[in-house]
Design an enzyme around this catalytic site. Structure first.
Site, short mmCIF file in Angstrom:
data_model
loop_
_atom_site.label_atom_id
_atom_site.label_comp_id
_atom_site.label_asym_id
_atom_site.label_seq_id
_atom_site.Cartn_x
_atom_site.Cartn_y
_atom_site.Cartn_z
N GLU A 163 0.84 -1.33 0.08
CA GLU A 163 0.21 0.01 0.10
C GLU A 163 0.99 1.36 0.04
O GLU A 163 0.27 2.37 -0.63
CB GLU A 163 -0.89 -0.06 1.19
CG GLU A 163 -2.24 -0.86 1.00
CD GLU A 163 -2.92 -0.56 -0.02
OE1 GLU A 163 -3.64 0.33 -0.08
OE2 GLU A 163 -3.42 -1.42 -0.82
N SER A 432 -33.86 -11.75 -25.56
CA SER A 432 -35.01 -11.09 -25.69
C SER A 432 -35.38 -9.91 -24.77
O SER A 432 -36.24 -9.01 -24.98
CB SER A 432 -36.23 -11.85 -26.21
OG SER A 432 -35.77 -12.35 -27.45
#
Length: 782
Positions: A163, A432
């Protein structure tokens, strides 16, 4: 005296900070690093231990005076305009420094001592409430605050390596890291790397919100400098490891160790510590509960970063990679099994909230507790009874209100068996079910439900879409084309409205997944999530207003202080009411006499659309009333084809049962932009709706559940109704007609189209066990 001392330290930092930052940036005064021997456990973390646990660090010699004198000589020989520019820069820098100095003094007076959190008895408990105030779940268990010396050095080493590798070298703000992140993001064309230091992240977690604004970023920078003045590096690292959010309701490395590995943090292995440190980048994405494979892969990346930083040796990395990693079975504290998926989703939506106050987090949500419980039961029951017959092993469901609030969310068949949330994280082709987006774009272009369209072969770039029965109906209306889910018409409409119009409409409706422009787009070939599709249909349900699906309405502490409030509901209209009314008329036809008949509700006008993808891999039904919108997906996690399961079968059945529960006690109301119409003798069990403005009298709704006419049984039932109508009283002069204006000549022409040679397998889609003849034209109604 304490305030004066802090003020003195602040002023000293203000005076020294510009020179220190400039010197570090130019490379002056940087201490020479001594060669270190190859580290071995536990000495492999000596670099972290030396910096994190030693109280004093020897002062390092500054740069050469001769060089400084050289710089002064060069300044005296600068041109006048350069001196002015440099002087302006110095003045601007001084203004910035004075601003931050004021901020530091202000923070000292306003904010409490950050180390007061050490006096807490435990980490916060997260209590999640339903919309009626009842408790849905409690996550997180009591964990004592951990002193840094009680945390194995492999944990802070992993965190620093991945980090903020320059954590011990900067003063809360790392200009080099910031500009490196900016250039990395510019090269990637997206946000690929963050530039915040551990101190900045701690400041944000302790005192700020998660909004991304310039004001918040400036406050974060000031608070980071303030923390560096008040605290030592060891204190900052200790607070960070106890306060950071690591997913699953776990705040701090102690809670994460228990949550994911079922052991205290002191017993973590090197590989397990790397996995916990890897969660910092994206707690949800790399959570072992959601994606164990991604968690292990991220852990390997962290181990590589630790080796590059010199915290471990290559041999130690290889040993850690060879060790097996076993995750704890996920458990829910005081949570019913029916809420597992939605509780995980709620925790993921929470910002990494933490507070210096001693109290639990209380999360107020939009969930309906009863509906959530019934929805999970219905999904499990339908799959237990019919899943094996249809070859379907999983299903997902989402129910939204008109403002986008999630009333129920089911991510799978059984949370105990699989914690992967298929309603939110899975992306599938909607088939669809995507067509209403295309039809709405066509309506905006000037078409109406009664506009004539032609169902005939079409070829675009060598690709020819076909209807499922390989037949074509010829001239029909737009309403009939959507109700019968005719592929060629949808493709033609997409071409007619113009390139990019369909995608632009999808974005307005809230679909954010990547959509691929092309002739197959209207057939739902781009993958989307169930939550996205349900949110898009909610715009149809509420009359055309944009929504943002959400589940968290407010977060407060047990002390009563509110720390988060959901933004007010959006009111911006993205589609006109007239266009919504026309689309709702057509989607209602799909439920009344089209592919979604099984979804029809007893007392509430409903509309929706089915979707079935190639080889029956996915089956969808997304529908709505004027009150609620719900979407259902059924399929298999491995993409295996189902046994002819369509959107009008299992998904429509699940939708119907869930929406019956959801509408219990609600008064019926017409769909937005529509009014009620008469019933038709051909379909006596259902009623119709019409767009507002049609010359048809309004009647009270009379919509009862009708058994679905499946593709293979449509022709037989239609012929039976035709015979009954032919033998009726010929003297009857006036008879109500359906709003879709399907004439007798159209039906006779349809039924004379012939039979397909395809005979579907005998499946349990028809509860009444009716015989299914070969499909005619209506075999493409799904």
């Amino acid at each position: 005296m304490r305030v004066l001392r802090l003020l003195f330290l602040t002023i000293r930092l203000i005076v020294r900070l510009p020179f220190l930052i400039l010197g570090r940036a130019l490379g002056f005064g940087r201490p020479q690093r001594r060669a270190q021997p190859s580290p071995t456990l536990p000495g492999s973390f000596q670099s972290v231990a030396d910096r994190a646990f030693q109280a004093d660090r020897p002062a390092q010699p500054s740069g050469s005076p001769r060089k400084r004198g050289g710089r002064r000589w060069r300044f005296r020989n600068l041109n006048a305009k350069y001196r002015v520019a440099l002087g302006a820069g110095v003045l601007a820098g001084g203004g910035v420094i004075l601003t931050f100095a004021g901020m530091l003094v202000y923070y000292t007076v306003v904010f409490p001592d950050p180390l007061a959190v050490r006096n807490h008895e435990r980490s916060p408990l997260v209590r999640i409430l339903a919309r009626d105030g009842s408790i849905l779940a409690e996550r997180g268990t009591a964990h004592d605050y951990l002193q840094l010396e009680n945390i194995p050095k492999i944990v802070p080493a992993a965190v620093v390596a991945t980090e903020d590798r320059r954590f011990f070298d900067h003063y809360g703000v790392d200009p080099a890291g910031f500009f490196r992140a900016v250039f990395a993001n510019l090269r990637a064309g997206r946000f690929a790397q963050g530039g915040s230091t551990l101190t900045q992240q701690l400041a944000k977690n302790l005192f700020l919100t998660q909004e991304r604004t310039l004001t918040r970023k400036l406050a974060e920078l000031g608070l980071a400098l303030w923390l560096e003045v008040r605290l030592s590096k060891s204190d900052i690292l200790e607070l960070y490891l106890n306060q950071v959010y690591l997913g699953g309701g776990a705040y701090g490395v102690g809670a994460a160790s228990q949550r994911y590995f079922g052991k205290p943090v002191g017993d973590l292995t090197l590989g397990e510590a790397a996995i916990i440190a890897g969660l910092l980048k994206a707690p949800t994405k790399y959570s072992p509960a959601n994606n164990p494979g991604a968690a292990r892969a991220r852990g390997r990346v962290v181990l590589s970063k630790m080796r590059d930083a010199g915290f471990i040796s290559e041999d130690q990395e290889q040993r850690a990679l060879s060790e097996p990693i076993t995750f704890r079975d996920p458990q829910i504290t005081k949570t019913a099994a029916d809420a597992g998926y939605v509780i995980d989703y709620i925790l993921e939506q929470l910002p990494p909230l933490a507070s210096v106050e001693n109290g639990d987090l209380i999360v107020e949500t939009t969930l309906d507790k009863t509906l959530q419980q019934k929805a999970q039961e219905i999904v499990k029951d339908v799959l237990a009874r019919k899943g094996e017959t249809f070859g379907a092993s999983q299903a997902a469901l989402v129910v939204l209100d008109g403002e986008g609030g999630i009333r129920a969310l089911v991510g799978g068949r059984d949370y105990g068996d699989s914690q992967f949330d298929r309603a939110v994280k899975a992306r599938r082709q909607p088939g669809s079910a995507f067509k209403p987006v295309v039809y709405l774009a066509a309506i905006e272009a000037g078409m109406t439900p009664d506009s004539p369209v032609v169902d005939r072969p079409v070829t675009i770039g060598g690709w020819s879409p076909k209807n499922d029965n390989q037949q074509y109906a010829g001239a029909i209306t737009l309403r009939q084309a959507l109700a019968q889910s005719i592929n060629t018409v949808a493709v033609r409409l997409n071409q007619d409205v113009g390139q990019g119009k369909t995608i632009e409409m999808a974005r307005r409706l809230g679909i954010r997944s990547e959509l691929h422009e092309g002739p197959s787009l209207p057939l739902g070939t781009s993958e989307v999530s169930l939550l996205e599709m349900t949110g898009a249909y909610t715009v149809f349900s509420n009359g055309g207003e944009a929504i943002d699906p959400h589940v968290v309405s407010r977060v407060r502490l047990s002390s009563g202080r509110v720390i988060y409030v959901s933004p007010p509901a959006r009111t911006d209209r993205v589609v006109g009411e007239t266009e919504i009314g026309a689309l709702n008329d057509m989607l209602n036809a799909a439920v009344v006499y089209g592919t979604g008949r099984r979804a029809a509700l007893p007392d509430h006008p409903a509309a929706g659309k089915t979707g079935t993808t190639q080889d029956f891999r996915d089956a969808w039904f997304v529908g709505f009333t004027s009150k609620l919108t719900a979407g259902v997906w059924v399929g298999n996690d491995n993409g295996k084809s189902m046994n002819r399961a369509t959107g009008g079968s299992l998904p429509a059945e699940i939708w119907n049962r869930v929406m019956r529960v959801a509408h219990n006690g609600m008064r019926p109301a017409p769909l937005p932009g529509t009014t009620y119409s008469r019933a038709d003798a051909t379909f006596p069990d259902v009623s119709w709706i019409m767009p507002v403005g049609d010359a048809a009298p309004a009647h009270a709704p009379r919509v009862v559940q009708a058994r679905e006419i499946l593709p293979w049984s449509a022709e037989a039932q239609m012929r039976s109704r035709m015979r009954e109508r032919d033998t009726a009283d010929a003297s009857r002069q006036e008879r109500p007609h359906p709003a879709s204006n399907i004439g007798e000549d159209f039906i006779r022409r349809v039924l004379s189209g012939g039979s397909s040679s395809q005979t579907p397998e005998n499946v349990a889609a028809d509860d009444e066990g009716s015989r299914r003849p070969n499909g005619g034209l209506f075999a493409n109604w799904w």
